[in-house]
Design a protein around this motif. Structure first.
Motif, PDB file in Angstrom:
ATOM      1  N   ALA A   1       0.802  -1.220   0.000  1.00  0.00           N
ATOM      2  CA  ALA A   1       0.000   0.000   0.000  1.00  0.00           C
ATOM      3  C   ALA A   1       0.836   1.272   0.000  1.00  0.00           C
ATOM      4  CB  ALA A   1      -0.955  -0.001   1.192  1.00  0.00           C
ATOM      5  N   SER A   2       1.987   1.258   0.617  1.00  0.00           N
ATOM      6  CA  SER A   2       2.806   2.471   0.724  1.00  0.00           C
ATOM      7  C   SER A   2       3.908   2.535  -0.334  1.00  0.00           C
ATOM      8  CB  SER A   2       3.441   2.554   2.114  1.00  0.00           C
ATOM      9  OG  SER A   2       4.395   1.509   2.278  1.00  0.00           O
ATOM     10  N   ILE A   3       3.863   1.654  -1.296  1.00  0.00           N
ATOM     11  CA  ILE A   3       4.947   1.581  -2.281  1.00  0.00           C
ATOM     12  C   ILE A   3       4.504   2.245  -3.586  1.00  0.00           C
ATOM     13  CG2 ILE A   3       6.513   0.071  -3.544  1.00  0.00           C
ATOM     14  CD1 ILE A   3       6.056  -2.003  -1.285  1.00  0.00           C
ATOM     15  N   PRO A   4       5.052   3.417  -3.890  1.00  0.00           N
ATOM     16  CA  PRO A   4       4.702   4.086  -5.141  1.00  0.00           C
ATOM     17  C   PRO A   4       5.001   3.178  -6.338  1.00  0.00           C
ATOM     18  CG  PRO A   4       5.980   5.554  -3.731  1.00  0.00           C
ATOM     19  CD  PRO A   4       6.022   4.182  -3.110  1.00  0.00           C
ATOM     20  N   GLY A   5       4.087   3.189  -7.312  1.00  0.00           N
ATOM     21  CA  GLY A   5       4.248   2.359  -8.488  1.00  0.00           C
ATOM     22  C   GLY A   5       3.547   1.013  -8.391  1.00  0.00           C
ATOM     23  N   ARG A   6       3.023   0.682  -7.224  1.00  0.00           N
ATOM     24  CA  ARG A   6       2.339  -0.612  -7.040  1.00  0.00           C
ATOM     25  C   ARG A   6       0.830  -0.426  -6.882  1.00  0.00           C
ATOM     26  NH1 ARG A   6       5.897  -4.638  -4.222  1.00  0.00           N
ATOM     27  NH2 ARG A   6       4.266  -6.114  -4.790  1.00  0.00           N
ATOM     28  N   GLU A   7       0.330   0.730  -7.279  1.00  0.00           N
ATOM     29  CA  GLU A   7      -1.079   1.051  -7.078  1.00  0.00           C
ATOM     30  C   GLU A   7      -2.013   0.054  -7.756  1.00  0.00           C
ATOM     31  OE1 GLU A   7       1.309   4.769  -6.520  1.00  0.00           O
ATOM     32  OE2 GLU A   7       1.226   3.273  -8.126  1.00  0.00           O
ATOM     33  N   GLU A   8      -1.735  -0.296  -8.986  1.00  0.00           N
ATOM     34  CA  GLU A   8      -2.616  -1.226  -9.697  1.00  0.00           C
ATOM     35  C   GLU A   8      -2.584  -2.614  -9.061  1.00  0.00           C
ATOM     36  OE1 GLU A   8      -4.959  -0.461 -11.910  1.00  0.00           O
ATOM     37  OE2 GLU A   8      -4.289   1.588 -11.510  1.00  0.00           O
ATOM     38  N   GLU A   9      -1.411  -3.038  -8.647  1.00  0.00           N
ATOM     39  CA  GLU A   9      -1.296  -4.331  -7.976  1.00  0.00           C
ATOM     40  C   GLU A   9      -2.060  -4.314  -6.655  1.00  0.00           C
ATOM     41  OE1 GLU A   9       2.157  -7.445  -6.472  1.00  0.00           O
ATOM     42  OE2 GLU A   9       2.752  -5.556  -7.414  1.00  0.00           O
ATOM     43  N   PHE A  10      -1.976  -3.183  -5.940  1.00  0.00           N
ATOM     44  CA  PHE A  10      -2.725  -3.072  -4.693  1.00  0.00           C
ATOM     45  C   PHE A  10      -4.226  -3.156  -4.964  1.00  0.00           C
ATOM     46  CE2 PHE A  10      -5.237  -0.731  -1.676  1.00  0.00           C
ATOM     47  CZ  PHE A  10      -4.932  -1.421  -0.521  1.00  0.00           C
ATOM     48  N   ARG A  11      -4.695  -2.428  -5.957  1.00  0.00           N
ATOM     49  CA  ARG A  11      -6.127  -2.455  -6.280  1.00  0.00           C
ATOM     50  C   ARG A  11      -6.573  -3.870  -6.651  1.00  0.00           C
ATOM     51  NH1 ARG A  11      -8.543   2.855  -7.805  1.00  0.00           N
ATOM     52  NH2 ARG A  11      -7.090   4.383  -6.954  1.00  0.00           N
ATOM     53  N   ALA A  12      -5.738  -4.585  -7.368  1.00  0.00           N
ATOM     54  CA  ALA A  12      -6.045  -5.976  -7.714  1.00  0.00           C
ATOM     55  C   ALA A  12      -6.108  -6.839  -6.445  1.00  0.00           C
ATOM     56  CB  ALA A  12      -5.018  -6.526  -8.693  1.00  0.00           C
ATOM     57  N   SER A  13      -5.275  -6.527  -5.466  1.00  0.00           N
ATOM     58  CA  SER A  13      -5.298  -7.309  -4.221  1.00  0.00           C
ATOM     59  C   SER A  13      -6.609  -7.104  -3.474  1.00  0.00           C
ATOM     60  CB  SER A  13      -4.100  -6.965  -3.336  1.00  0.00           C
ATOM     61  OG  SER A  13      -4.287  -5.760  -2.611  1.00  0.00           O
ATOM     62  N   VAL A  14      -7.133  -5.897  -3.527  1.00  0.00           N
ATOM     63  CA  VAL A  14      -8.431  -5.632  -2.895  1.00  0.00           C
ATOM     64  C   VAL A  14      -9.512  -6.438  -3.612  1.00  0.00           C
ATOM     65  CG1 VAL A  14     -10.175  -3.867  -2.419  1.00  0.00           C
ATOM     66  CG2 VAL A  14      -7.746  -3.358  -2.046  1.00  0.00           C
ATOM     67  N   ALA A  15      -9.461  -6.439  -4.945  1.00  0.00           N
ATOM     68  CA  ALA A  15     -10.433  -7.212  -5.730  1.00  0.00           C
ATOM     69  C   ALA A  15     -10.314  -8.707  -5.440  1.00  0.00           C
ATOM     70  CB  ALA A  15     -10.242  -6.931  -7.220  1.00  0.00           C
ATOM     71  N   THR A  16      -9.124  -9.184  -5.155  1.00  0.00           N
ATOM     72  CA  THR A  16      -8.925 -10.592  -4.790  1.00  0.00           C
ATOM     73  C   THR A  16      -9.529 -10.898  -3.429  1.00  0.00           C
ATOM     74  OG1 THR A  16      -6.912 -10.778  -6.104  1.00  0.00           O
ATOM     75  CG2 THR A  16      -7.155 -12.337  -4.276  1.00  0.00           C
ATOM     76  N   ALA A  17      -9.381  -9.990  -2.485  1.00  0.00           N
ATOM     77  CA  ALA A  17      -9.833 -10.236  -1.111  1.00  0.00           C
ATOM     78  C   ALA A  17     -11.347 -10.205  -0.959  1.00  0.00           C
ATOM     79  CB  ALA A  17      -9.203  -9.207  -0.173  1.00  0.00           C
ATOM     80  N   LEU A  18     -12.023  -9.383  -1.713  1.00  0.00           N
ATOM     81  CA  LEU A  18     -13.456  -9.185  -1.484  1.00  0.00           C
ATOM     82  C   LEU A  18     -14.307 -10.441  -1.671  1.00  0.00           C
ATOM     83  CD1 LEU A  18     -14.000  -5.547  -2.751  1.00  0.00           C
ATOM     84  CD2 LEU A  18     -13.703  -6.377  -0.399  1.00  0.00           C
ATOM     85  N   PRO A  19     -14.044 -11.297  -2.665  1.00  0.00           N
ATOM     86  CA  PRO A  19     -14.826 -12.543  -2.733  1.00  0.00           C
ATOM     87  C   PRO A  19     -14.633 -13.437  -1.500  1.00  0.00           C
ATOM     88  CG  PRO A  19     -13.766 -12.123  -4.834  1.00  0.00           C
ATOM     89  CD  PRO A  19     -13.218 -11.127  -3.851  1.00  0.00           C
ATOM     90  N   TYR A  20     -13.449 -13.420  -0.918  1.00  0.00           N
ATOM     91  CA  TYR A  20     -13.205 -14.171   0.315  1.00  0.00           C
ATOM     92  C   TYR A  20     -13.987 -13.551   1.473  1.00  0.00           C
ATOM     93  CZ  TYR A  20      -9.526 -16.883  -1.883  1.00  0.00           C
ATOM     94  OH  TYR A  20      -8.835 -17.752  -2.698  1.00  0.00           O
ATOM     95  N   ALA A  21     -14.021 -12.236   1.500  1.00  0.00           N
ATOM     96  CA  ALA A  21     -14.776 -11.555   2.551  1.00  0.00           C
ATOM     97  C   ALA A  21     -16.264 -11.877   2.431  1.00  0.00           C
ATOM     98  CB  ALA A  21     -14.540 -10.050   2.463  1.00  0.00           C
ATOM     99  N   LYS A  22     -16.776 -11.825   1.218  1.00  0.00           N
ATOM    100  CA  LYS A  22     -18.195 -12.144   1.005  1.00  0.00           C
ATOM    101  C   LYS A  22     -18.489 -13.583   1.422  1.00  0.00           C
ATOM    102  CE  LYS A  22     -18.763  -9.115  -2.971  1.00  0.00           C
ATOM    103  NZ  LYS A  22     -18.958  -9.079  -4.433  1.00  0.00           N
ATOM    104  N   ALA A  23     -17.645 -14.503   1.008  1.00  0.00           N
ATOM    105  CA  ALA A  23     -17.887 -15.930   1.293  1.00  0.00           C
ATOM    106  C   ALA A  23     -17.818 -16.230   2.784  1.00  0.00           C
ATOM    107  CB  ALA A  23     -16.879 -16.792   0.533  1.00  0.00           C
TER     108      ALA A  23
END
Length: 171
Positions: free
Chosen positions: A58-80
């Motif tokens: 989250a605090s690493i400049p240049g990794r924003e898209e990867e971070f956003r993808a990580s949120v998208a990965t986590a949400l189905p687990y949260a829902k389940a």
């Protein structure tokens, strides 16, 4: 990993926490939780490459898209699993670097916006440098100021008394 749910139940626990569920399908974890009669208390967003020492991005400049993808990965687990709290690991970085601070704030805003419709809180946790050298979020005062500044209703502090004592003493 999957056998831990029954073991937790057998020891009298009603809720569990684990670092990362991502090696198993969300429905399998949800099934094990339900079968054991447990509540999922918390888990972490994907941290990047854990085996290579990454502890969030989250605090690493240049990794924003990867971070956003990580949120998208986590949400189905949260829902389940029905979890209501996700820990956002900051990653390694320099809090004196304005680019790192900006990246971290943007990451928090994104995660909170993505999680809010599901009723999920995003937690940030200061972690001591003895256990995790170079961790960006290593100060409870900074975390408190950040939470107040961002004023996001689903941004919360994960207060770990162990880290608090090591970082600031005199608990």
């Amino acid at each position: 990993f999957l056998d831990r749910f029954d073991a937790a139940r057998d020891q009298g626990f009603t809720a569990v926490e684990f670092l990362f569920p991502y090696a198993y399908p969300p429905d399998e974890i949800a099934s094990r939780l339900q079968k054991a009669g447990l509540t999922q208390a918390l888990f972490n967003l994907p941290p990047g490459d854990w085996d290579k020492g990454e502890r969030g991005m989250a605090s690493i400049p240049g990794r924003e898209e990867e971070f956003r993808a990580s949120v998208a990965t986590a949400l189905p687990y949260a829902k389940a699993t029905g979890v209501r709290r996700l820990h956002l690991m900051s990653g390694h970085g320099d809090r004196n670097d304005p680019r790192s601070v900006a990246a971290y704030k943007d990451a928090i805003r994104h995660a909170c916006a993505a999680a809010a419709p599901l009723g999920i809180d995003i937690l940030i946790e200061p972690i001591n440098g003895r256990d995790m050298p170079g961790y960006f979020l290593n100060d409870f005062g900074f975390a408190s100021v950040l939470i107040a500044e961002l004023a996001l209703p689903n941004l919360k502090l994960q207060y770990d008394i162990y880290h608090r004592q090591i970082l600031h003493g005199d608990v």
